[in-house]
Enzyme design. Sequence first.
Site, PDB file in Angstrom:
ATOM      1  N   HIS A 232       0.863  -1.192   0.000  1.00 28.30           N
ATOM      2  CA  HIS A 232       0.000   0.000   0.000  1.00 28.30           C
ATOM      3  C   HIS A 232       0.893   1.234   0.000  1.00 28.30           C
ATOM      4  O   HIS A 232       1.719   1.422   0.901  1.00 28.30           O
ATOM      5  CB  HIS A 232      -0.918   0.011   1.223  1.00 28.30           C
ATOM      6  CG  HIS A 232      -1.846   1.197   1.245  1.00 28.30           C
ATOM      7  ND1 HIS A 232      -3.095   1.170   0.640  1.00 28.30           N
ATOM      8  CD2 HIS A 232      -1.710   2.441   1.773  1.00 28.30           C
ATOM      9  CE1 HIS A 232      -3.679   2.348   0.808  1.00 28.30           C
ATOM     10  NE2 HIS A 232      -2.861   3.136   1.496  1.00 28.30           N
ATOM     11  N   CYS A 233       0.732   2.074  -1.012  1.00 28.39           N
ATOM     12  CA  CYS A 233       1.575   3.249  -1.173  1.00 28.39           C
ATOM     13  C   CYS A 233       0.863   4.476  -0.606  1.00 28.39           C
ATOM     14  O   CYS A 233      -0.189   4.871  -1.130  1.00 28.39           O
ATOM     15  CB  CYS A 233       1.910   3.467  -2.650  1.00 28.39           C
ATOM     16  SG  CYS A 233       2.933   4.925  -2.965  1.00 28.39           S
ATOM     17  N   PRO A 234       1.403   5.103   0.441  1.00 24.46           N
ATOM     18  CA  PRO A 234       0.750   6.312   0.980  1.00 24.46           C
ATOM     19  C   PRO A 234       0.885   7.511   0.060  1.00 24.46           C
ATOM     20  O   PRO A 234       0.068   8.429   0.124  1.00 24.46           O
ATOM     21  CB  PRO A 234       1.484   6.528   2.307  1.00 24.46           C
ATOM     22  CG  PRO A 234       2.810   5.875   2.124  1.00 24.46           C
ATOM     23  CD  PRO A 234       2.576   4.707   1.229  1.00 24.46           C
TER      24      PRO A 234
ATOM     25  N   ASN B 277      -1.874   6.987  -2.240  1.00 27.05           N
ATOM     26  CA  ASN B 277      -3.120   6.758  -1.508  1.00 27.05           C
ATOM     27  C   ASN B 277      -3.900   5.610  -2.127  1.00 27.05           C
ATOM     28  O   ASN B 277      -5.123   5.668  -2.289  1.00 27.05           O
ATOM     29  CB  ASN B 277      -3.973   8.037  -1.461  1.00 27.05           C
ATOM     30  CG  ASN B 277      -5.116   7.927  -0.464  1.00 27.05           C
ATOM     31  OD1 ASN B 277      -5.026   7.181   0.504  1.00 27.05           O
ATOM     32  ND2 ASN B 277      -6.193   8.654  -0.704  1.00 27.05           N
ATOM     33  N   ASN B 278      -3.174   4.552  -2.476  1.00 27.43           N
ATOM     34  CA  ASN B 278      -3.803   3.409  -3.123  1.00 27.43           C
ATOM     35  C   ASN B 278      -2.856   2.221  -2.999  1.00 27.43           C
ATOM     36  O   ASN B 278      -1.674   2.378  -2.689  1.00 27.43           O
ATOM     37  CB  ASN B 278      -4.095   3.708  -4.590  1.00 27.43           C
ATOM     38  CG  ASN B 278      -5.117   2.755  -5.173  1.00 27.43           C
ATOM     39  OD1 ASN B 278      -5.613   1.866  -4.489  1.00 27.43           O
ATOM     40  ND2 ASN B 278      -5.432   2.922  -6.443  1.00 27.43           N
TER      41      ASN B 278
END
Length: 209
Positions: A29-31, A34-35
């Site tokens: 999950h990549c902050p 945001n996805n």
Amino acid sequence: MCGQCKTLKPLLSHHCRICNRCVSRMDHHCPWMNNCVGAANLKHFLLFLIYTWSCSAFALVLFGWNYFLCADEYCTFHPVVVHLVRVMTILAIGAFLFTSSMLMNVTYGLMTGIGTIDRLKKKATNTMSQSDEEPIPLKDVFGVGGYLTWPFPIDPVFENFDRCMGYSMPQRLAREQQLMENQRPKDQPELEPSPSLELPTCVNNLLPV
């Protein structure tokens, strides 16, 4: 089956607690995006890293050239600009190092076929040597639209969507069935259903109920 979604869980997919859904071939999950990064948007994430790495490298080269190699009077700037350039240099170095490590991480995942979550789990259980995953072909990341479409952030067109995602949608299967029916030649005679054969009453009485 996924214990959270209570639905079919494709191979190499994981349930994201932040997005509250299962992601096909999930990497992490990549902050920053945001996805979740998975099979459907791996190209966009890879281009995001390449764009950021290129801009950071260009900024560092530009700052270094003006600081070390430029001795002209045009290279004399206002003190406020100098402080802003120093701050930008720190940010560019941080972005360059971070994107470099992430690019190596994604490249390793493509070469081994093991995502970040699966790799961490295998290292925790010391089962990396037992991995039998295959490398991910580039056409499963960038699609089959041609090399000219690779550098641009457009959605890839996969050669086999079901194989890349690990599942089939009912709407997609219905569209493919309708397409096959439309491509069927019209001159082929339709098969008539064979009439049902009724057994005699004496035989029906002998059959188990």
